[in-house]
Enzyme design. Structure first.
Site, short mmCIF file in Angstrom:
data_model
loop_
_atom_site.label_atom_id
_atom_site.label_comp_id
_atom_site.label_asym_id
_atom_site.label_seq_id
_atom_site.Cartn_x
_atom_site.Cartn_y
_atom_site.Cartn_z
N ASN A 2 -2.46 12.96 -4.47
CA ASN A 2 -3.66 13.11 -5.28
C ASN A 2 -4.36 14.43 -4.99
O ASN A 2 -4.77 15.15 -5.90
CB ASN A 2 -4.62 11.96 -4.94
N ASP A 24 -2.40 9.64 -11.11
CA ASP A 24 -2.39 8.56 -12.11
C ASP A 24 -0.97 8.29 -12.60
O ASP A 24 -0.55 7.14 -12.72
CB ASP A 24 -3.27 8.93 -13.31
N HIS A 71 -5.55 14.61 -9.71
CA HIS A 71 -5.69 13.19 -10.06
C HIS A 71 -4.78 12.77 -11.20
O HIS A 71 -4.32 11.63 -11.23
CB HIS A 71 -7.14 12.87 -10.40
N ASP A 96 0.87 -1.18 0.00
CA ASP A 96 0.00 0.00 0.00
C ASP A 96 0.90 1.23 0.00
O ASP A 96 1.88 1.29 0.74
CB ASP A 96 -0.88 -0.03 1.25
N ASP A 130 -4.39 2.49 -4.58
CA ASP A 130 -2.93 2.51 -4.42
C ASP A 130 -2.45 1.23 -3.75
O ASP A 130 -1.48 1.23 -3.01
CB ASP A 130 -2.50 3.74 -3.62
#
Ligand code: C2E
Ligand code: CA
Ligand code: CA
Length: 658
Positions: free
Chosen positions: A269, A278, A274, A261, A304
Site C-alpha cells: 500500500n 485495492d 492505495h 491476515d 487486509d
C-alpha cells in the site's frame, strides 16, 4: 352505439386486481342470490298453483330453478379453485349474460302469472318482482354492469306494466318502485365507485410494499457485502458464524473458524499506492472465493483481514492441509497494473470441538493468527492446548501488571555494543526487566505486549527511560545509550512529547541517545511515525531501525526514514558461517547502510567465528553475548573504567615505546 353497449356490458378485463376482488366477492354472494331467487319462485308458484296452468306453476319455474341450481353448483365447485385472470373474466362476463337472460326469463314468467288468480295473487306478483330485483341489485353490487342490466330488464317492464293496469294501487306501486329504483341505482353507482377506489388504493399499497421490499432486500445485500471485494463483510460473517455454530452444536458436527491476515500488505500500500492495494485485495478475495462452497464461507473482516468458516467434517490434518492450500494460493505473486507485488497470508484457526461460544472461538483463532504471524508467517496455525495455557498466563500477567508498582519493580540492564575493530565499548542498549513480587522475573517479550494491551505503554516507557538516562549520566562523556521504543510509542505524539521532556530533564546529551524502533512499528502508521521521528531528530536524538530484515522489509521506505543506525537482526547471524544466503543478505544490508550513510549494527554475536566473518563483511558495530550479556548498571561502570585504564595504559605504553 353497439360498440358502446358492448363496452358497457363488458367486464373491465384491464384491471386484474378489480376482477380478482369482484370474483372473490361473488364466490360468496352468488349462491345466496340464486337461493333467494329459487325461494321467491317457489313461493310465487305455490300461490298460483290452483289458479294458473301447470306450465306456468310447475314446468317453467322448475326450469328456472334448475338453471339456478346449475349456476350454484358451478360457482360452488370453483370456490376453492385458484382461477386465472382470464378464467375470472370469463366467469364474471357469463354472470352478466346469464343474469340478463334470467332477468328476462323471470320477468316474463312472473308477468305471465298476473292474469291468473285474485287481487292477492296479483299483488304477490308485484311483490315478487320488486323484492327479487332489490335482492338481485344488492347481491350484484360488486358487478355494476350486471346489477344495472338486471334492474333495467326487470324494472322497466315492471313500471310500464303496472302503471298501465289502470288500478290506482298498482300505479302507486309502479311509481314507488320507479323512485326506489332511481335511489338504488344512485347508491349502486356510489358503492361501486367506492369499491373500485378501495381496490385501486389496495393496488397502490401492494405496489408500494413490493417496492419497499425490493429496496430493503437490496439494502440488506449491500449491508452484508464488502463494497471493494464483494465478499460478505464482517457483519455478515458474524451472523453466519452464529448460525453455523448453533447448527454444528445441535447436530454435533465440526466447525472451524479461521482468520487470515495478509503479511506485507501495508508495504504494498505504502510503496505502490492505495489503488494498487485495492487491486491486491480484490485479487486476494477472488482467490479466496475459489475455495468457497457450501462448507466453506469466506468474508472480508477489515483492511487486509479475512474470515473463514469451515463446516466440512475434516480432521485436524485435513483442516491444516486445506488452510495451507489457501495460504499458498494467497502467496502467489500479484500482477497489478504492470507491477508484481508479493504478500503472504497467515492463518489462525480454532475448532468448535474445542468448545466455547462464538466470541471465544474467534478470540482463539485470533490468538492462533498472532502465533502464525510471530512464528510461522504465511502458514496456518491451529489453536492448541499450549495456546490455551499461554492465554491463561497472559491474563495473569495483564492482571499483575495493572497492580504493579512500576517505579519499584521495573529497571533496566545494559548490554554493550562495541567497535568491531578495536572491540572498544561505544555504548549500551538498555533492556527492560520486571521483577514482579508474585510472578518473579518477567521478560520484556511478555510484559511489553501486556503493557500495550493495558494501554500503559507510554507510562512504562517513560519510567524505564528516566531510569536508564539517570544511570547513563554517570558514564564517561561520549558513551552512547540505546533505548527501545514500542510500536505504540512511535505512533503516539503524546508519548513522544513526554519522552522529550524526560530526556531534557535528565541532562544526558541527546546526541549520545539512540531510540530503537522496529520496521513493523513504523509501518503501523508510517506518516505519523515519520513525523514523530522528525521531531526527535530535531532535538538531536538518533533513530535506529531495530530487528532489520525480520519484518516485511520494503527498501522503498528505508530511504524515506532519517536513520542513524540500522540493526541487523540476530536471526541472520546464527548461521552466518554456514549459510551463504544469510551472508549475502548481511552484505547487502551493510552496503545499503553505507549508501544511505547510516551506521550498521550487528546483533547476536555469540562466537569468535561470527566476529571474524562479520568483520570481513564490513560491519562496524557489534553487539551480542560474545561481547557482554545484559548487565546491571554497576557492571557497566566497571567495564567502562577497565576500558579507560586499558586505553590509558595503551597510550602510556605507546608514548614510552616512542
Ligand atoms: P531487542 O531490542 O532485539 O534486544 C535484544 C535482545 O536480544 C535482548 O533480549 C538481548 O538480551 C538479546 N540478546 C542480545 N545479545 C544476544 C545474543 O548474542 N544471543 C541471543 N540469543 N540473544 C541476545 P531481551 O532483553 O529479552 O529483550 C527482548 C526484546 O524486548 C528486545 O529485543 C526489545 O524488542 C524488547 N525490549 C527490551 N527492553 C525494552 C524496553 O525498554 N522497551 C521496549 N519497548 N522494548 C524492550
Ligand atoms: Ca533493540
Ligand atoms: Ca534487535
Amino acid at each position: 352505439m353497439f360498440r358502446r353497449i358492448r363496452i358497457f356490458l363488458a367486464v373491465d378485463a384491464e384491471n386484474p386486481q378489480l376482477i380478482k376482488a369482484q370474483q372473490a366477492a361473488f364466490i360468496k354472494q352468488v349462491p345466496l342470490l340464486y337461493l333467494m331467487l329459487m325461494t321467491n319462485v317457489v313461493a310465487l308458484s305455490l300461490t298460483h298453483l290452483s289458479a294458473a296452468p301447470p306450465m306456468l306453476t310447475l314446468y317453467i319455474p322448475g326450469a328456472l330453478c334448475l338453471g339456478c341450481c346449475i349456476r350454484i353448483l358451478g360457482w360452488w365447485r370453483s370456490r376453492h379453485n385458484i382461477v386465472s385472470h382470464e378464467g375470472a373474466v370469463r366467469q364474471l362476463q357469463s354472470t352478466v349474460y346469464v343474469g340478463v337472460l334470467l332477468g328476462v326469463g323471470f320477468t316474463s314468467w312472473s308477468l305471465s302469472l298476473f292474469p291468473y288468480g285474485n287481487a292477492y295473487t296479483q299483488v304477490h306478483v308485484a311483490f315478487f318482482m320488486a323484492i327479487t330485483v332489490i335482492g338481485c341489485i344488492f347481491c350484484l353490487m360488486h358487478l355494476r354492469t350486471a346489477a344495472l342490466l338486471i334492474a333495467g330488464v326487470v324494472l322497466i317492464p315492471f313500471t310500464v306494466f303496472f302503471a298501465t293496469t289502470g288500478n290506482s294501487v298498482f300505479t302507486a306501486i309502479a311509481i314507488n318502485m320507479a323512485l326506489v329504483s332511481v335511489a338504488m341505482v344512485y347508491i349502486l353507482f356510489k358503492h361501486y365507485a367506492g369499491f373500485v377506489e378501495l381496490i385501486e388504493s389496495q393496488k397502490a399499497l401492494v405496489a408500494k410494499q413490493a417496492e419497499t421490499q425490493k429496496l430493503s432486500e437490496e439494502n440488506r445485500r449491500l449491508a452484508d457485502t464488502d463494497s471493494l471485494t464483494e465478499l460478505p463483510n464482517r457483519r455478515s460473517f458474524r451472523a453466519e458464524f452464529v448460525q453455523r455454530l448453533a447448527r454444528a452444536t445441535a447436530e454435533q458436527r465440526k466447525l472451524a473458524v479461521g482468520i487470515i491476515d495478509l503479511d506485507g500488505f501495508k508495504a504494498v500500500n505504502d510503496t505502490f499506492g492505495h489503488a494498487a492495494g485495492d487491486h491486491l485485495l480484490i485479487e486476494a478475495a477472488r482467490r479466496l472465493r475459489a475455495f468457497s462452497d457450501d462448507g466453506i464461507f469466506c468474508a472480508r473482516l477489515s483492511g487486509d483481514e479475512f474470515g473463514l468458516l469451515i463446516d466440512a467434517t475434516l480432521d485436524d490434518d485435513q483442516l491444516v492441509t486445506l488452510t495451507e492450500r489457501i495460504c499458498q494460493s494467497l502467496q502467489q505473486p500479484y500482477h497489478i497494473r504492470g507491477i508484481t507485488a508479493n504478500v503472504s497470508g497467515s492463518c489462525g484457526i480454532a475448532r468448535h470441538t474445542d468448545g466455547g461460544n462464538a466470541v471465544q472461538l474467534f478470540e482463539r483463532a485470533d490468538y492462533a493468527l498472532y502465533h502464525a504471524k510471530q512464528h510461522r508467517r504465511g502458514h496456518a496455525v491451529v489453536f492448541s492446548e499450549d495456546h490455551e495455557r499461554q492465554i491463561v498466563n497472559r491474563s495473569r500477567v495483564d492482571q499483575e501488571l495493572k497492580n504493579a508498582n512500576l517505579e519499584a519493580e521495573f529497571y533496566v540492564l545494559f548490554q554493550p555494543f562495541v567497535d568491531s575493530g578495536s572491540h572498544a565499548i561505544l555504548g549500551f542498549e538498555a533492556l527492560a526487566r520486571w521483577e514482579s513480587p508474585s510472578l518473579g522475573r518477567v521478560n520484556p517479550d511478555v510484559f511489553i505486549p501486556a503493557a500495550e494491551r493495558g494501554e500503559m505503554m507510554g507510562t512504562v516507557t517513560n519510567i524505564l527511560l528516566r531510569k536508564a538516562l539517570a544511570q547513563a549520566c554517570q558514564w564517561p562523556a561520549g558513551t552512547r545509550l540505546s533505548f527501545n521504543l514500542s510500536a505504540r510509542d512511535i505512533v503516539s505524539r503524546e508519548t513522544i512529547e513526554m519522552l522529550l521532556k524526560t530526556i531534557a530533564e535528565s541532562g544526558f546529551a541527546p546526541s549520545c541517545l539512540d531510540l530503537e524502533v522496529t520496521e513493523t512499528a513504523v509501518m503501523t502508521n508510517f506518516d505519523l511515525a515519520v513525523s514523530n521521528i522528525n521531531l526527535l531528530m530535531a532535538h538531536g536524538i538518533g533513530i535506529a531501525l531495530d530487528d532489520f530484515g525480520t519484518g516485511h522489509s520494503s527498501l522503498g521506505y528505508v530511504h524515506r526514514l532519517p536513520l542513524r543506525k540500522i540493526k541487523i537482526d540476530r536471526s541472520f547471524i546464527a548461521d552466518i558461517d554456514t549459510n551463504v544466503l544469510s551472508r549475502n543478505i548481511v552484505r547487502t544490508i551493510v552496503d545499503l547502510c553505507r549508501n544511505i550513510g547510516c551506521a550498521c549494527v550487528i546483533e547476536g554475536m555469540e562466537t569468535a567465528e561470527q566476529v571474524v566473518v562479520l568483520r570481513a563483511l564490513g560491519c562496524g558495530i557489534m553487539q551480542g553475548y560474545y561481547f557482554g550479556r545484559p548487565m546491571p548498571f554497576a557492571e557497566t561502570l566497571e567495564k567502562l573504567s577497565a576500558q579507560s585504564h586499558a586505553e590509558k595504559d595503551f597510550t602510556e605504553n605507546r608514548s614510552a615505546v616512542a
